[in-house]
Enzyme design. Sequence first.
Site: not given
Length: 806
Positions: A539, A667
């Site tokens: 998800t 990230k």
Amino acid sequence: MKILKFGGKSLANGKGLESVVKTIASKIQKEEEIVVVLSARGTATNDLERILEKSKKKTSFKQAFESFKKEQLLPNPSVDCSEELELLEKVFEGVNLLGDYSPKIKDLVLAQGELLAVKLVASLLQIEGIDAHVVDSRVLLKTDATFGDAELLEDISKFNVEEHFQKSPAKQVQIFTGFIASNTENETTTLGRNGSNYSASLLANYLGAEELQNYTHVDGIYTANPDLVSNARKIENLSFKEANELANFGAYVLNAKAMIPLLEKGIPLRILNTFDANNKGTLITKDHMSKDGIKAISVLENMALINLEGKGLLGKVGIDARVFTALQKYNISVSIISQGSSERGISFVVAASQARKAREALANEFNLDFLSKDVTKIEVKNDVAVISILGKTLASFNSSYAALIRNSIEPVLINNTVAGRNVCLVVSNKDLHKAVNVIHGEIFGVAKKINIAIFGVGLVGGTLVDQILKSKENILKRKAVELNIFSVSNSKKVVLNAQGIGTNWRDELFNTGDETGIEKISEFADKHHLENLIAVDNTASAAFVENYVDLVEKGFNLVSSNKIGNTISFYFYEELRKTLKKNKKSYLYETNVGAGLPLIDTIRMLHHSGENITRIKGVFSGTLSYLFNNFSSLDEKFSAVLLGAVEKGFTEPDPREDLNGNDVGRKLLILARELDLKNEFSSVQIHNLIPENLRDGNVTNFLNNLEEFDPVYKEVKETQQKDHVLRYIGDLHGDLSKDKGILEVKLVSVPSDSALGQVKGADSIFEIYTESYGERPIVIQGAGAGAHVTARGVFGDILRISENTL
């Protein structure tokens, strides 16, 4: 002569009873000389005990008794069982009136199960034209007056049996009741647990039988109970010594006492399946010896652990003797004993039915020690089981023990036998099924089953499911790992299948899926005793990440392509890792940065090996890589390149999710935290590529005004140095040996012949600078986006966790 013994499941109504009659008739047709011994049919013994308890508690027993009668007479309503049924009715009424019953009454009641069985089977054989004669073994087998587990009077019993057969017609088939006998006053007694097996072996001994054939519901003796372990292996041959070891440790179709009469005369015992006439079963003989010894798992269920503790026991002589003398007075048998080196306590295991008596016995024996506080506690832990692993030493049990811990199963007690070749574990009943499967897989090297729950089945998640289903057979052959997806779910529905979902999972999810929920999925895994659990988060939900700690505590390893779990508060980041460490679980998320590229794993390896990483920078977004590669090399407006990327599906539905830089910032933060830096997302300096007036509003309005990007990026492109190109990068730098580093997400101009400048298409590239490598970075480059690449990366993480369970 052969003795045929049939157990309760074999004699149950339907296929079982039909198979028994067919087996006996077949042997008669072949002119084999046989004697038949029967247990009570189906669940008769348990049913009678339950009705007896109902009567004792003065609750209504009549409906249960009527159901019992109907079940017992169903195969042949014309058989005359009035004597047995009338006796039962009178006894139940008497017990109901008194509110109690004695062991003597219990033996009398339970005996009727066997008497009903022999009458019914004999009647069915007579219908087939077979001369079958009912033998009430109470007339022949004589015991002392110990009700519930009587001791046999061998000489008189043997004389009676021999005399009976001397008088019996040669062609007549004798149908004996198992389990029951009588004392010298002709009062009904029973021969204890597995008493029918004992009855059969006594007859075999007295009659010098050629073989005892014990018919059950399984094909023979297995490496574990096949009711608990689906891939248990059948053992073709055993010696009596090996079989006795199995029986002593609770093998489900063997009984140690029942083997003694066979061993005396070397009579073979064959375990056969009533429901499979072609199977040769397991043969147990006197002289056979298994190569490398027998290895098997036996289980004793419905046990209790008793703990006697007290600081005053330290160094005292005779405590053990007092314990076992007290237990002996109550006729309580102990299966496992454990004592700490400090001598401050002793633990032992007894049958759950004897736990209360055991506690009373110890309380009486150590009454004065309680007053002096030398003994401080007598604790009873019910609902435990004993798992015995035969042919294993503690030294060779380490991998099995580690596998139990990985599956959140912590033995209550572990012990080694004196001979050193058997390991015994006491575990909670709720863990028994899973524990036996885990240990069996470790010992016998069968395929390791990895049970996977996949959350989120959009583009990446759906691709992952298909990849696993396509590859699972090949992985099973190459790695002996069975990947079993037992759950697939989206935000609304879930499909659950303990044996694994199939290729039609999308239709099932859409048409018949249940309402989803973490609790429902974990309860399903518990109910079906699924081991080696992995939860896969595909998800992009912050709400789902809140379930991570709970999933780990419920026994799941984690694999995630969802970046949020590693980029929300550092408090959660640390809490999750503490929980993982405590529960010995893994959390892999290689696809969080660089999709399928081996980036996180490389950085983690360098950092843990002591390498000082000084900087990490690179193109983190495949979408923005494509965008600026094309904008730098083509003579097109920025808006045209961006619109082309949108039309090709390279961006999110709302391109601002790519252009605002938050994804790259997350990230970069993930990599920073891999270096043990404590940065928060708020500390990441992000250059938002979207003009301020386009950052809010709906997607349609944004897409209709893309030309507002053009003057900004035309100027950036034209003012950069010659032979330079634009790249949107993440840059982690500063003193990375401290708690926090500098995290920047920015648009830069780099030489076109540099590592960053040479990136093509939608590739990602990462430069890792270290103290050892100096100015020459480690470069990792490749496809950094795409559903197939990301799914393959998630798949790789699943396989890595699977390998860690081997």
